[in-house]
Motif scaffolding. Structure first.
Motif, PDB file in Angstrom:
ATOM      1  N   PRO A   1       1.065  -1.270   0.009  1.00 38.34           N
ATOM      2  CA  PRO A   1       0.061   0.012   0.025  1.00 38.34           C
ATOM      3  C   PRO A   1       0.932   1.307   0.031  1.00 38.34           C
ATOM      4  O   PRO A   1       1.929   1.180   0.360  1.00 38.34           O
ATOM      5  N   LYS A   2       0.301   2.249  -0.450  1.00 37.91           N
ATOM      6  CA  LYS A   2       0.865   3.802  -0.478  1.00 37.91           C
ATOM      7  C   LYS A   2       1.526   3.983   0.851  1.00 37.91           C
ATOM      8  O   LYS A   2       0.982   4.013   1.893  1.00 37.91           O
ATOM      9  N   SER A   3       2.879   3.906   0.890  1.00 34.20           N
ATOM     10  CA  SER A   3       3.546   4.108   2.286  1.00 34.20           C
ATOM     11  C   SER A   3       5.005   4.812   1.787  1.00 34.20           C
ATOM     12  O   SER A   3       5.632   4.583   0.802  1.00 34.20           O
ATOM     13  N   ILE A   4       5.479   5.246   2.952  1.00 33.63           N
ATOM     14  CA  ILE A   4       7.284   5.612   2.914  1.00 33.63           C
ATOM     15  C   ILE A   4       7.804   4.291   3.151  1.00 33.63           C
ATOM     16  O   ILE A   4       7.587   3.402   4.141  1.00 33.63           O
ATOM     17  N   ARG A   5       8.757   3.813   2.356  1.00 34.78           N
ATOM     18  CA  ARG A   5       9.788   2.450   2.625  1.00 34.78           C
ATOM     19  C   ARG A   5      10.900   2.874   2.813  1.00 34.78           C
ATOM     20  O   ARG A   5      11.598   3.719   2.009  1.00 34.78           O
ATOM     21  N   ILE A   6      11.393   2.511   3.854  1.00 36.13           N
ATOM     22  CA  ILE A   6      13.042   2.717   4.180  1.00 36.13           C
ATOM     23  C   ILE A   6      13.431   1.176   4.453  1.00 36.13           C
ATOM     24  O   ILE A   6      13.008   0.187   4.796  1.00 36.13           O
ATOM     25  N   ILE A   7      14.655   1.077   3.620  1.00 41.49           N
ATOM     26  CA  ILE A   7      15.327  -0.115   3.464  1.00 41.49           C
ATOM     27  C   ILE A   7      16.637   0.043   4.242  1.00 41.49           C
ATOM     28  O   ILE A   7      17.315   1.100   4.098  1.00 41.49           O
ATOM     29  N   VAL A   8      16.673  -0.699   5.530  1.00 35.45           N
ATOM     30  CA  VAL A   8      17.712  -0.532   6.309  1.00 35.45           C
ATOM     31  C   VAL A   8      18.978  -1.396   5.879  1.00 35.45           C
ATOM     32  O   VAL A   8      19.334  -2.477   6.250  1.00 35.45           O
ATOM     33  N   MET A   9      19.653  -0.853   4.846  1.00 35.56           N
ATOM     34  CA  MET A   9      20.808  -1.158   4.313  1.00 35.56           C
ATOM     35  C   MET A   9      22.130  -1.126   5.388  1.00 35.56           C
ATOM     36  O   MET A   9      22.138  -0.388   6.097  1.00 35.56           O
ATOM     37  N   PRO A  10      23.162  -1.879   4.938  1.00 40.79           N
ATOM     38  CA  PRO A  10      24.225  -1.919   5.876  1.00 40.79           C
ATOM     39  C   PRO A  10      24.847  -0.579   5.925  1.00 40.79           C
ATOM     40  O   PRO A  10      25.802  -0.307   6.934  1.00 40.79           O
ATOM     41  N   HIS A  11      24.635   0.320   4.916  1.00 44.29           N
ATOM     42  CA  HIS A  11      25.351   1.757   5.098  1.00 44.29           C
ATOM     43  C   HIS A  11      24.723   2.544   6.141  1.00 44.29           C
ATOM     44  O   HIS A  11      25.178   3.754   6.503  1.00 44.29           O
ATOM     45  N   LEU A  12      23.612   2.262   6.585  1.00 43.17           N
ATOM     46  CA  LEU A  12      22.898   2.922   7.886  1.00 43.17           C
ATOM     47  C   LEU A  12      23.176   2.315   9.153  1.00 43.17           C
ATOM     48  O   LEU A  12      23.381   1.402   9.342  1.00 43.17           O
ATOM     49  N   LYS A  13      23.797   3.527   9.985  1.00 42.38           N
ATOM     50  CA  LYS A  13      24.171   3.258  11.287  1.00 42.38           C
ATOM     51  C   LYS A  13      23.196   3.951  12.182  1.00 42.38           C
ATOM     52  O   LYS A  13      22.519   4.707  11.843  1.00 42.38           O
ATOM     53  N   ARG A  14      23.446   3.412  13.558  1.00 39.29           N
ATOM     54  CA  ARG A  14      22.675   4.033  14.542  1.00 39.29           C
ATOM     55  C   ARG A  14      22.289   5.518  14.527  1.00 39.29           C
ATOM     56  O   ARG A  14      21.234   6.344  14.723  1.00 39.29           O
ATOM     57  N   GLU A  15      23.384   6.067  14.349  1.00 38.86           N
ATOM     58  CA  GLU A  15      23.378   7.695  14.331  1.00 38.86           C
ATOM     59  C   GLU A  15      22.472   8.093  13.269  1.00 38.86           C
ATOM     60  O   GLU A  15      21.825   9.229  13.368  1.00 38.86           O
ATOM     61  N   HIS A  16      22.547   7.578  12.149  1.00 31.84           N
ATOM     62  CA  HIS A  16      21.649   8.042  10.829  1.00 31.84           C
ATOM     63  C   HIS A  16      20.301   7.789  11.309  1.00 31.84           C
ATOM     64  O   HIS A  16      19.318   8.824  11.085  1.00 31.84           O
ATOM     65  N   ILE A  17      19.892   6.686  11.684  1.00 29.93           N
ATOM     66  CA  ILE A  17      18.288   6.347  12.341  1.00 29.93           C
ATOM     67  C   ILE A  17      17.886   7.366  13.294  1.00 29.93           C
ATOM     68  O   ILE A  17      16.926   7.930  13.298  1.00 29.93           O
ATOM     69  N   GLU A  18      18.833   7.719  14.072  1.00 27.90           N
ATOM     70  CA  GLU A  18      18.228   8.360  15.328  1.00 27.90           C
ATOM     71  C   GLU A  18      18.203   9.965  14.886  1.00 27.90           C
ATOM     72  O   GLU A  18      17.301  10.702  15.171  1.00 27.90           O
ATOM     73  N   LYS A  19      19.076  10.235  14.110  1.00 27.62           N
ATOM     74  CA  LYS A  19      19.059  11.479  13.501  1.00 27.62           C
ATOM     75  C   LYS A  19      17.767  11.632  12.589  1.00 27.62           C
ATOM     76  O   LYS A  19      16.775  12.627  12.485  1.00 27.62           O
ATOM     77  N   PHE A  20      17.352  10.797  11.823  1.00 27.11           N
ATOM     78  CA  PHE A  20      16.252  10.510  11.117  1.00 27.11           C
ATOM     79  C   PHE A  20      14.937  10.706  11.899  1.00 27.11           C
ATOM     80  O   PHE A  20      13.949  11.304  11.390  1.00 27.11           O
ATOM     81  N   LEU A  21      14.908   9.921  12.979  1.00 24.16           N
ATOM     82  CA  LEU A  21      13.734   9.944  13.711  1.00 24.16           C
ATOM     83  C   LEU A  21      13.349  11.462  14.329  1.00 24.16           C
ATOM     84  O   LEU A  21      12.357  11.798  14.557  1.00 24.16           O
ATOM     85  N   LEU A  22      14.729  12.126  14.747  1.00 30.49           N
ATOM     86  CA  LEU A  22      14.395  13.503  15.231  1.00 30.49           C
ATOM     87  C   LEU A  22      13.549  14.285  14.137  1.00 30.49           C
ATOM     88  O   LEU A  22      12.734  15.273  14.484  1.00 30.49           O
ATOM     89  N   ASP A  23      14.223  14.246  12.838  1.00 37.14           N
ATOM     90  CA  ASP A  23      13.579  14.935  11.835  1.00 37.14           C
ATOM     91  C   ASP A  23      12.232  14.417  11.460  1.00 37.14           C
ATOM     92  O   ASP A  23      11.439  15.371  11.327  1.00 37.14           O
ATOM     93  N   LEU A  24      11.865  13.273  11.653  1.00 37.78           N
ATOM     94  CA  LEU A  24      10.596  12.732  11.211  1.00 37.78           C
ATOM     95  C   LEU A  24       9.435  13.451  12.640  1.00 37.78           C
ATOM     96  O   LEU A  24       8.457  13.701  12.340  1.00 37.78           O
ATOM     97  N   GLU A  25       9.965  13.461  13.641  1.00 38.21           N
ATOM     98  CA  GLU A  25       9.331  13.928  14.825  1.00 38.21           C
ATOM     99  C   GLU A  25       8.986  15.347  14.463  1.00 38.21           C
ATOM    100  O   GLU A  25       7.591  15.860  14.627  1.00 38.21           O
ATOM    101  N   LEU A  26       9.975  16.135  14.125  1.00 40.14           N
ATOM    102  CA  LEU A  26       9.826  17.696  13.625  1.00 40.14           C
ATOM    103  C   LEU A  26       8.773  17.804  12.662  1.00 40.14           C
ATOM    104  O   LEU A  26       7.825  18.566  12.562  1.00 40.14           O
ATOM    105  N   ILE A  27       8.899  16.916  11.352  1.00 37.83           N
ATOM    106  CA  ILE A  27       7.917  16.771  10.421  1.00 37.83           C
ATOM    107  C   ILE A  27       6.356  16.745  11.017  1.00 37.83           C
ATOM    108  O   ILE A  27       5.392  17.507  10.404  1.00 37.83           O
ATOM    109  N   ASN A  28       6.356  15.991  11.873  1.00 35.67           N
ATOM    110  CA  ASN A  28       4.810  15.545  12.382  1.00 35.67           C
ATOM    111  C   ASN A  28       4.342  16.891  13.121  1.00 35.67           C
ATOM    112  O   ASN A  28       2.957  16.774  13.358  1.00 35.67           O
ATOM    113  N   HIS A  29       5.083  17.644  13.637  1.00 33.87           N
ATOM    114  CA  HIS A  29       4.658  18.800  14.459  1.00 33.87           C
ATOM    115  C   HIS A  29       4.749  20.151  13.613  1.00 33.87           C
ATOM    116  O   HIS A  29       4.513  21.200  14.138  1.00 33.87           O
ATOM    117  N   ASP A  30       5.355  20.182  12.335  1.00 38.38           N
ATOM    118  CA  ASP A  30       5.485  21.496  11.531  1.00 38.38           C
ATOM    119  C   ASP A  30       4.234  22.099  11.299  1.00 38.38           C
ATOM    120  O   ASP A  30       3.169  21.393  11.160  1.00 38.38           O
TER     121      ASP A  30
END
Ligand code: 0PR
Length: 383
Positions: A354-383
């Motif tokens: 179904p229509k959705s955002i798809r994230i593929i957690v490939m080996p180039h993604l590290k914990r710091e990237h995921i954490e940074k992404f989640l912070l931005d995602l939270e901001l987006i929800n409150h913009d």
């Protein structure tokens, strides 16, 4: 084209400008790709074999020996040591070859194939090129293929049924054992597209993840796609196709009058020996332990990401089975989420069903990237 060549230093200055425009996996900003940073050991091996052409293997017997060994190792990983196949350009070519083998061995007048709605679009290319009627089976609520729907589509003209081990959009594993029973009962070729899951499911199972069987261990499986340039960390383009029996390769063999081999079964003629060398080097260098660690790390980050997405107010489409997370929002459209993330420097992709955002957690993604992404995602929800 210039009459006089440009000096080397200038060429590389010019090239760098183009390179700077590209995104890199290393930046951790590419969240919607099934490719990743190629491993340096694979890159080195690839460079060493740049001139090697497996389309004329008699000239490169060393490379051919590596390809043969790679096919045996991958076969062993997928439940059968004595398999037949090739290292090719990727999942698309592998899936086309599998459909061609199925069609050529079945020999009906109006061949048809049955694929799940979740199957990769490469099967549409295969159907077009090979003049196959495409029948599309529905999915269950968990986005795995519905067996009744498959069964209803079977006809006297069915030459192949496809199951996917790691669907492109949701990362789901189809019920391959049940598909195999159906295929054995009806004498139909079963192809498993494990382009994405082939390099992770066996290792995750060894570690204790509760994932279903999907490989040659299941009697009805005739062929498997497995892509080294996805979770195998090989440079692009590197794909793999494995067949249970030699007759499938033979069914596609075309005479090659003046080459060092008499017959050729691959789609392309001239093909990279470097891809086989890189795959060989990585299988030996990383070993089971190396690939196990990579697969497990991706799954652990997938859990972190999935939990984080829910925590910051979005909804998961389905619980992840492999390292793909799909989510949406009840406030924002999927396009809106994608644009806002893009504005913050993230490259995500949009799943169609179904229509959705798809994230593929490939080996180039590290914990710091995921954490940074989640912070931005939270901001987006409150913009
Ligand atoms: N089978 C499956 C299950 C796939 O997911 C893919 C590609 C293929 C076959 C075809 O493989 P090739 O692309 O190697 O021919 N899946 C990804 C997709 O279409 C490929 C991809 C890779 C997409 C990198 C984007 C990207 O940046 O989503």
């Amino acid at each position: 084209m210039e009459d006089q060549g440009i000096p080397r230093e200038q060429i590389f200055r010019m090239i760098r400008k183009y390179k700077e425009i590209d995104l890199t996996h290393r930046s951790g900003r590419i969240l919607g790709s099934m490719c990743t940073c190629p491993h340096p050991v694979g890159v080195k091996a690839y460079f060493m074999f740049l001139e090697s052409n497996l389309g004329d293997p008699g000239l490169f017997p060393g490379t051919k020996a590596m390809e043969d060994e790679v096919i045996t190792i991958l076969g062993e990983l997928l439940g059968k040591k004595d398999v037949f196949g090739h290292i090719i350009t990727g999942g698309t070519e592998a899936n086309i070859m599998a459909m061609r083998a199925a069609r050529n061995t079945c020999k009906v007048n109006n061949p048809e194939i049955i694929i799940p709605k979740s199957a990769h679009f490469s099967f549409r290319k295969a159907a077009d090129i090979l003049c196959l009627k495409l029948n599309i089976a529905d999915l269950n609520d968990d986005y795995r293929v519905n067996l009744t729907s498959i069964e209803e589509l079977i006809s006297d003209n069915t030459v192949a049924i496809v199951g996917v081990a790691g669907t492109t959009e949701m990362g789901k594993i189809d019920p391959i054992e049940e598909l195999s029973d159906l295929c054995l009962r009806n004498d139909i070729y079963l192809h498993v597209d494990a382009a994405f899951g082939g390099y992770s499911i066996p290792f995750l199972k060894e570690t204790g993840y509760n994932l279903p069987k999907f490989d040659f261990d299941i009697e009805g499986v005739s062929s498997i796609t497995i892509d080294p340039h996805k979770m195998g960390l090989a440079p692009i383009p590197t794909g793999g196709i494995l067949f249970r029996e030699k007759k499938y390769l033979e069914s596609m063999a075309i005479e090659t009058p003046y080459l060092t081999e008499d017959m050729q079964s691959t789609m392309v003629g001239t093909r990279s020996g470097a891809a086989a060398a890189a795959t060989w080097a990585l299988l030996k260098y990383l070993g089971k332990d190396g690939y196990r660690k990579i697969a497990v790390e991706c799954m652990e980050l997938t859990s972190l990401l999935a939990e984080g997405i829910v925590k910051v107010g979005f909804e998961l489409v389905t619980p992840p089975q492999l390292n793909i997370v799909a989510f949406r929002s009840n406030k924002l459209s999927v396009e809106d989420i994608s644009h806002r993330l893009e504005d913050k420097g993230w490259a995500v992709s949009i799943a169609s069903y179904p229509k959705s955002i798809r994230i593929i957690v490939m080996p180039h993604l590290k914990r710091e990237h995921i954490e940074k992404f989640l912070l931005d995602l939270e901001l987006i929800n409150h913009d």
